[in-house]
Design a protein around this motif. Sequence first.
Motif, short mmCIF file in Angstrom:
data_model
loop_
_atom_site.label_atom_id
_atom_site.label_comp_id
_atom_site.label_asym_id
_atom_site.label_seq_id
_atom_site.Cartn_x
_atom_site.Cartn_y
_atom_site.Cartn_z
N LEU A 22 -2.03 24.88 3.32
CA LEU A 22 -3.19 24.31 3.29
C LEU A 22 -2.91 22.69 3.07
O LEU A 22 -3.73 21.80 3.81
CB LEU A 22 -4.08 24.63 1.81
N LEU A 23 -1.94 22.36 2.34
CA LEU A 23 -1.79 20.79 2.19
C LEU A 23 -1.15 20.32 3.34
O LEU A 23 -1.66 18.96 3.73
CB LEU A 23 -0.75 20.88 1.05
N GLY A 24 -0.43 21.09 4.13
CA GLY A 24 0.15 20.59 5.27
C GLY A 24 -0.87 20.24 6.33
O GLY A 24 -0.67 19.75 7.47
N THR A 25 -2.04 21.05 6.33
CA THR A 25 -3.04 20.81 7.29
C THR A 25 -4.04 19.73 6.93
O THR A 25 -4.56 19.19 7.59
CB THR A 25 -3.91 22.15 7.42
N TRP A 26 -4.09 19.69 5.39
CA TRP A 26 -5.29 18.91 4.81
C TRP A 26 -4.68 17.25 4.93
O TRP A 26 -5.53 16.54 5.56
CB TRP A 26 -5.50 19.22 3.44
N LEU A 27 -3.62 16.87 4.33
CA LEU A 27 -3.06 15.81 4.30
C LEU A 27 -2.93 15.10 5.78
O LEU A 27 -3.36 13.87 5.79
CB LEU A 27 -1.81 15.80 3.69
N GLY A 79 -9.68 31.18 -9.25
CA GLY A 79 -9.53 29.91 -8.81
C GLY A 79 -9.44 29.80 -7.21
O GLY A 79 -9.86 28.94 -6.63
N SER A 80 -8.65 30.69 -6.83
CA SER A 80 -8.33 30.75 -5.20
C SER A 80 -9.65 31.09 -4.55
O SER A 80 -10.09 30.30 -3.44
CB SER A 80 -7.30 31.70 -5.04
N LEU A 81 -10.54 32.02 -5.19
CA LEU A 81 -11.65 32.51 -4.45
C LEU A 81 -12.73 31.46 -4.67
O LEU A 81 -13.32 31.20 -3.88
CB LEU A 81 -12.07 33.82 -5.01
N ALA A 82 -12.82 31.16 -5.86
CA ALA A 82 -13.76 29.71 -6.07
C ALA A 82 -13.50 28.46 -5.05
O ALA A 82 -14.59 28.03 -4.72
CB ALA A 82 -13.79 29.30 -7.58
N ALA A 83 -12.38 28.14 -4.89
CA ALA A 83 -11.82 27.22 -4.24
C ALA A 83 -12.46 27.45 -2.73
O ALA A 83 -13.15 26.56 -1.94
CB ALA A 83 -10.46 27.06 -4.04
N LEU A 84 -12.15 28.89 -2.07
CA LEU A 84 -12.62 28.85 -0.85
C LEU A 84 -14.28 28.87 -0.52
O LEU A 84 -14.70 28.17 0.19
CB LEU A 84 -12.30 30.47 -0.57
N LEU A 85 -14.97 29.49 -1.77
CA LEU A 85 -16.32 29.51 -1.56
C LEU A 85 -16.96 27.99 -1.78
O LEU A 85 -17.98 27.83 -1.21
CB LEU A 85 -17.03 30.43 -2.87
N CYS A 86 -16.29 27.13 -2.63
CA CYS A 86 -16.86 25.99 -2.93
C CYS A 86 -16.71 25.20 -1.41
O CYS A 86 -17.34 24.31 -0.93
CB CYS A 86 -16.26 25.06 -3.80
N LEU A 162 -11.40 21.65 12.40
CA LEU A 162 -10.39 21.57 11.22
C LEU A 162 -10.90 22.33 10.09
O LEU A 162 -10.27 23.01 9.21
CB LEU A 162 -10.29 20.17 10.92
N PRO A 163 -12.24 22.06 9.66
CA PRO A 163 -12.99 23.09 8.46
C PRO A 163 -12.73 24.54 8.56
O PRO A 163 -12.48 25.01 7.68
CB PRO A 163 -14.29 22.69 8.53
N VAL A 164 -12.77 24.94 9.94
CA VAL A 164 -12.41 26.53 10.11
C VAL A 164 -11.27 26.95 9.75
O VAL A 164 -10.87 27.76 9.11
CB VAL A 164 -12.91 26.87 11.60
N ILE A 165 -10.25 26.05 10.22
CA ILE A 165 -8.78 26.44 9.98
C ILE A 165 -8.40 26.30 8.45
O ILE A 165 -7.78 27.22 7.94
CB ILE A 165 -7.93 25.44 10.79
N LEU A 166 -8.95 25.30 7.97
CA LEU A 166 -8.76 24.96 6.30
C LEU A 166 -9.28 26.47 5.63
O LEU A 166 -8.94 26.77 4.76
CB LEU A 166 -9.26 23.81 5.82
N ALA A 167 -10.40 26.84 6.11
CA ALA A 167 -11.17 28.06 5.43
C ALA A 167 -10.25 29.17 5.63
O ALA A 167 -10.15 30.18 4.67
CB ALA A 167 -12.71 28.33 5.99
N VAL A 168 -9.56 29.60 6.82
CA VAL A 168 -8.79 30.61 6.99
C VAL A 168 -7.67 30.53 5.93
O VAL A 168 -7.17 31.49 5.61
CB VAL A 168 -8.41 30.59 8.44
N ILE A 169 -7.07 29.34 5.97
CA ILE A 169 -5.99 29.28 4.99
C ILE A 169 -6.07 29.45 3.49
O ILE A 169 -5.55 30.10 2.89
CB ILE A 169 -5.15 27.83 5.46
#
Length: 403
Positions: A22-27, A79-86, A162-169
């Motif tokens: 995720l970091l490698g996709t985000w940064l 925390g992982s689920l809440a991050a995804l939902l947010c 890109l947001p779709v890719i991030l949501a999948v990860i």
Amino acid sequence: MIPVAGVPYWRLSSFYFWYFALLGTWLPFWGLYLQANGYSAAEVGYIVAVMMGTKIVAPSLWGWLAQHDGNRTRVIRFGSLAALLCFCGVFTGEGFWWLVLVVGGYSFFWNAVLSQFEVVTLSHLRGSEQWYSRVRVWGSLGFIAAVSGVGWLLEVVTLQRLPVILAVILTLIWLSSLMVSERSSGVVENEPDAPGVGALLRRPAVVAFFVVCFLLQVSYGPYYTFFSIYLEAKQYSKPVIGALWSLGVFAEVVLFMLVHQLMLRFTIRRILLVSLGLTALRWLLTAEFPQNLWVLIFSQCLHAASFGAFHSVAVEIVRRTFGRHQGHGMGLYSGLSYGAGGAVGAALSGMIWDYSSYYAYLSAAVVALLALLISWIWLRDDALGDGQTVATGPAIVMMNSQQ
């Protein structure tokens, strides 16, 4: 394969892989996405600063919650689920302030889970902590795979995906968290005569150390926030941009394989000073020669020093200085450097970037030199505990969530 019986190697490794993927996709690509959607450099800087800023409080707050709840895996999964939902809020609204709210909520949970997962990993490795790097290296491999693969993918599909890719990860991070159970750490608090955290924080060398950590991350502001935008403006393709990001992490991985030998041969202070000097050189080269690919390749290899060597030394200093208060020390290190320093660096670089990308990187070099000067004056060998035994376990290889 890790040669320790009973360790859920692949389940632990998969979490690290996807977390840092995720970091490698985000940064590398989030800044490009924001720019493509019409956000100014200052707005990009503020949005990235919000993400960095949550690191100031999130790890400590969620660490306190996990300690009182007694079940770290439950906190990690939540925390992982809440991050995804947010983060999914990015699909339901638009505008600068809405995006600030979404990124703030998502990063508040995402930044909290790694430190707790580190504790879970070490609990499974109890008695065999020297094998930590065999598990943690999958995080670096995930970063490299993501930054290369997504760079290629975004040449095929639109950047708006890109947001779709991030949501999948993020979904894969949550699923990985469900596969790992907790094991009692068996840690016994001792050293009753050790100084308290308050007394440690009144020591000039400790204050100087945290100031240096803060300044180093401030210097990273233009890199973490605008490096991909910088390269795209110089006509580099997304696959090349991804490859340059990957090269930096690869250099970091090589350094982590060798750092223990370096710390046995050289003093902590010497490694610290060299890493800060090379960091200043890195930002100066990035400012002066952005159109020379070979210079950029060399400057990215300096990530081994500017992140890998410095972080290894910093964690070892925390181990030596804080003793049984290492948890508090690591929380302060993460919050003041990657949190406060990263937030200030992102915001300031956004302000300078609209005026001149050259001066943004030149300013980063000056800040790194300031950190070098403070280290030279206040961080002497005796203050850093040189002469003590260097840790052979994870204390010298534990990488932070910021690559």
